[in-house]
Design a protein around this motif. Structure first.
Motif, PDB file in Angstrom:
ATOM      1  N   GLY A 272       8.771  -4.568 -35.158  1.00  0.00           N
ATOM      2  CA  GLY A 272       9.654  -5.018 -36.148  1.00  0.00           C
ATOM      3  C   GLY A 272       9.598  -6.834 -36.640  1.00  0.00           C
ATOM      4  O   GLY A 272       9.481  -7.216 -37.430  1.00  0.00           O
TER       5      GLY A 272
ATOM      6  N   GLN B   6      11.939  -3.139 -31.523  1.00  0.00           N
ATOM      7  CA  GLN B   6      12.283  -3.994 -32.358  1.00  0.00           C
ATOM      8  C   GLN B   6      11.527  -5.012 -32.310  1.00  0.00           C
ATOM      9  O   GLN B   6      11.387  -6.115 -32.642  1.00  0.00           O
ATOM     10  CB  GLN B   6      13.980  -4.275 -31.716  1.00  0.00           C
TER      11      GLN B   6
ATOM     12  N   GLU C   2       8.788  -0.870 -39.615  1.00  0.00           N
ATOM     13  CA  GLU C   2       9.142  -1.029 -38.459  1.00  0.00           C
ATOM     14  C   GLU C   2       9.963   0.930 -38.573  1.00  0.00           C
ATOM     15  O   GLU C   2       9.291   1.059 -37.686  1.00  0.00           O
ATOM     16  CB  GLU C   2      10.742  -1.391 -38.637  1.00  0.00           C
TER      17      GLU C   2
END
Length: 174
Positions: free
Chosen positions: A30, A27, A44
């Motif tokens: 990304g 996360q 990602e």
């Protein structure tokens, strides 16, 4: 993003892995790479696949994931993957609010100490031409570009760069 008054001493670094750590690393990558460089879903996916590989072959005596946390949030990381005689550094990232504190150098110093203890003969990493601050840090640690290639793997055109360093007789922070 407003700069908080964070000191290096306020950040904890751990290497023991917990549930959700991998998803937090994905996360963070990304989110930040989308904001800062316009990398898309393909990036990602790339990070996810690399961390899956890390977990599939995880041996804490030869590989490591450093996780940096501040007030419960993940603010940085560095992954070292065992590649036989070589170590591959991956997923090195410092959140913008924690850049300039020396956290990147601290992570690299810990990584170099670990590589030395493991007896690796060389280290390498892949990055892109856009990450100029990271490139300066790699050069300060003796890494040199050994290969470049055009790529569209991250949802846009970039030049991927391979950096290498021999580790015989290394010292942390060299």
């Amino acid at each position: 993003m407003a700069r908080e008054n964070i000191r290096l001493e306020d950040i904890t670094i751990r290497t023991d892995l917990h549930a959700r750590d991998i998803s937090r690393v994905i996360q963070l990558h990304g989110s930040l790479y989308q904001q800062e460089y316009g990398y898309g879903l393909a990036f990602e996916s790339y990070v996810s696949a690399g961390l899956y590989e890390f977990l599939q072959h995880y041996d804490p005596d030869r590989s490591r994931l450093w996780l940096c946390e501040h007030a419960g949030s993940l603010v940085g990381c560095l992954c070292l993957m065992d590649r036989g005689d070589s170590a591959q550094l991956r997923f090195f990232l410092i959140h913008p609010r924690c850049r300039g504190l020396g956290l990147g150098r601290q992570l690299l110093d810990e990584c170099f100490a670990f590589m030395q203890a493991c007896g690796y003969s060389s280290a390498y990493l892949w990055t892109t031409h856009e990450l100029t601050a990271a490139a300066r840090l790699y050069a300060a640690y003796g890494f040199q570009i050994t290969e470049e290639k055009a790529s569209t793997s991250f949802g846009k055109t970039v030049v991927e760069q391979k950096y290498m360093k021999a580790l015989n007789g290394i010292t942390a922070g060299e």
